[in-house]
Design a protein around this motif. Structure first.
Motif, PDB file in Angstrom:
ATOM      1  N   UNK A  81       0.822  -1.201   0.000  1.00  0.00           N
ATOM      2  CA  UNK A  81       0.000   0.000   0.000  1.00  0.00           C
ATOM      3  C   UNK A  81       0.864   1.262   0.000  1.00  0.00           C
ATOM      4  N   UNK A  82       1.963   1.224   0.753  1.00  0.00           N
ATOM      5  CA  UNK A  82       2.872   2.374   0.806  1.00  0.00           C
ATOM      6  C   UNK A  82       3.523   2.614  -0.548  1.00  0.00           C
ATOM      7  N   UNK A 100       3.406   8.333   3.389  1.00  0.00           N
ATOM      8  CA  UNK A 100       3.002   8.258   1.989  1.00  0.00           C
ATOM      9  C   UNK A 100       1.566   8.751   1.799  1.00  0.00           C
ATOM     10  N   UNK A 101       0.663   8.320   2.694  1.00  0.00           N
ATOM     11  CA  UNK A 101      -0.743   8.703   2.577  1.00  0.00           C
ATOM     12  C   UNK A 101      -0.939  10.192   2.820  1.00  0.00           C
ATOM     13  N   UNK A 124       3.196   5.817  -3.087  1.00  0.00           N
ATOM     14  CA  UNK A 124       4.354   6.508  -3.650  1.00  0.00           C
ATOM     15  C   UNK A 124       4.250   6.614  -5.171  1.00  0.00           C
ATOM     16  N   UNK A 125       3.821   5.532  -5.816  1.00  0.00           N
ATOM     17  CA  UNK A 125       3.628   5.563  -7.265  1.00  0.00           C
ATOM     18  C   UNK A 125       2.499   6.513  -7.650  1.00  0.00           C
ATOM     19  N   UNK A 126       1.430   6.525  -6.850  1.00  0.00           N
ATOM     20  CA  UNK A 126       0.328   7.454  -7.114  1.00  0.00           C
ATOM     21  C   UNK A 126       0.795   8.901  -6.985  1.00  0.00           C
ATOM     22  N   UNK A 129       6.690  -2.849  14.880  1.00  0.00           N
ATOM     23  CA  UNK A 129       5.290  -2.708  14.502  1.00  0.00           C
ATOM     24  C   UNK A 129       4.981  -1.295  14.031  1.00  0.00           C
ATOM     25  N   UNK A 130       5.620  -0.308  14.647  1.00  0.00           N
ATOM     26  CA  UNK A 130       5.317   1.095  14.371  1.00  0.00           C
ATOM     27  C   UNK A 130       5.815   1.552  13.009  1.00  0.00           C
ATOM     28  N   UNK A 131       7.040   1.160  12.644  1.00  0.00           N
ATOM     29  CA  UNK A 131       7.677   1.720  11.458  1.00  0.00           C
ATOM     30  C   UNK A 131       6.903   1.472  10.161  1.00  0.00           C
ATOM     31  N   UNK A 132       6.371   0.260   9.916  1.00  0.00           N
ATOM     32  CA  UNK A 132       5.595   0.094   8.680  1.00  0.00           C
ATOM     33  C   UNK A 132       4.390   1.027   8.602  1.00  0.00           C
ATOM     34  N   UNK A 133       3.726   1.241   9.733  1.00  0.00           N
ATOM     35  CA  UNK A 133       2.575   2.136   9.724  1.00  0.00           C
ATOM     36  C   UNK A 133       2.999   3.595   9.579  1.00  0.00           C
ATOM     37  N   UNK A 134       4.170   3.941  10.112  1.00  0.00           N
ATOM     38  CA  UNK A 134       4.690   5.296   9.894  1.00  0.00           C
ATOM     39  C   UNK A 134       5.003   5.522   8.420  1.00  0.00           C
ATOM     40  N   UNK A 135       5.570   4.515   7.771  1.00  0.00           N
ATOM     41  CA  UNK A 135       5.840   4.617   6.335  1.00  0.00           C
ATOM     42  C   UNK A 135       4.544   4.838   5.564  1.00  0.00           C
ATOM     43  N   UNK A 136       3.525   4.056   5.887  1.00  0.00           N
ATOM     44  CA  UNK A 136       2.233   4.205   5.219  1.00  0.00           C
ATOM     45  C   UNK A 136       1.639   5.577   5.504  1.00  0.00           C
TER      46      UNK A 136
END
Length: 214
Positions: free
Chosen positions: A17-18, A199-200, A22-24, A189-196
Motif C-alpha cells: 500500500x505504501x 506516503x498517505x 508513492x507511485x500514485x 510494529x510502528x515503522x511500517x505504519x509510519x511509512x504508510x
C-alpha cells in the motif's frame, strides 16, 4: 510459525500500500503538470511549477506533522508498555482461569494498577463533567473541546501509566531501563505504519493542493 506467517502477511500488505501511494504520488505530479498545461484557465496547480515546488519544500513538514502521527507513536508506546509489563498476559490469564488463581504479587499489581487507572478516570471526569469544567469548550460542550482533541493521547497515557505501575509491582519491569525498553519495544510494529502514514499524508496533501487550492 503460523504467527510469523500472519505477521509477514500484514507487513507485506502495508508495504505494498505504501509503494502504491508513492507511485500514485509520482503519477499525480505528472498529471498535475499535464492538466495545468492543457487547461491553463483552470484552478489546477502543477506540482512541477514554481508555486508547486515551493509548496512541497515549504509545507512538507507541516503537512506531515498532524494528530494521527502522534496517535501512532503514543499508541505504540502504550502497546509496548502493556506487552513488556505482561499486563495483557495477566488479564488474559485472569479471564481464563479466574482472578483468585493468579499469583499473589500479580493480583496485587492488578489491583494497584486498576486503582490507579480508576483514579485517573475520576480526575478526567472532574475536568469534564461539572458545568464550566476546564476541558470543556467555550460553549460548555465536549465537542471541539480540549477533551475531544486529547482523548486519544489521554487513553494512551492512562494505559501506559497503568502498565508501568503493574510492571514495577509485579516485577516484570525493572527500573527506568526496563520501563524505557518496554516503551520502545514496538518499533518493528510502528515503522511500517509510519511509512504508510507518510506516503498517505503526502498524497492527500498534494491532491488537495493540486485540485482545491485557489
Amino acid at each position: 510459525m503460523k504467527h510469523r506467517t500472519r505477521t509477514l502477511h500484514w507487513r507485506q500488505l502495508v508495504y505494498r500500500l505504501s509503494i502504491g501511494l508513492a507511485l500514485a504520488q509520482v503519477v499525480l505530479i505528472f498529471l498535475s503538470w499535464l492538466l495545468s498545461a492543457a487547461m491553463p484557465q483552470s484552478s489546477i496547480i502543477s506540482l512541477l511549477s514554481a508555486r508547486g515546488i515551493r509548496w512541497f519544500f515549504g509545507y512538507f513538514v507541516e503537512s506531515e506533522a498532524s494528530a494521527p502521527l502522534l496517535w501512532l507513536i503514543l499508541g505504540a508506546f502504550a502497546l509496548g508498555e502493556m506487552k513488556g509489563s505482561n499486563l495483557l498476559t495477566a488479564l488474559s490469564q485472569g479471564v481464563k482461569s479466574g482472578f483468585p488463581s493468579l499469583p499473589r504479587r500479580v493480583k496485587l499489581a492488578l489491583i494497584t494498577a486498576g486503582s490507579f487507572g480508576a483514579l485517573q478516570i475520576v480526575c478526567l471526569l472532574l475536568l469534564t463533567v461539572p458545568p464550566q469544567a476546564v476541558l470543556l469548550s467555550v460553549t460548555g460542550t465536549l465537542s471541539d473541546s480540549s477533551f475531544s482533541a486529547s482523548i486519544v493521547p489521554s487513553v494512551c497515557f492512562m494505559l501506559t501509566t497503568m502498565s508501568i505501575v503493574f510492571g514495577l509491582i509485579s516485577g516484570t519491569l525493572h527500573g527506568i531501563d526496563g520501563v524505557c525498553r518496554a516503551l520502545c519495544s514496538q518499533h518493528a510494529l510502528l515503522m511500517p505504519f509510519l511509512l504508510f502514514y507518510v506516503m498517505a499524508s503526502m498524497f492527500v496533501s498534494s491532491m488537495y493542493f493540486v485540485f482545491f487550492s485557489y
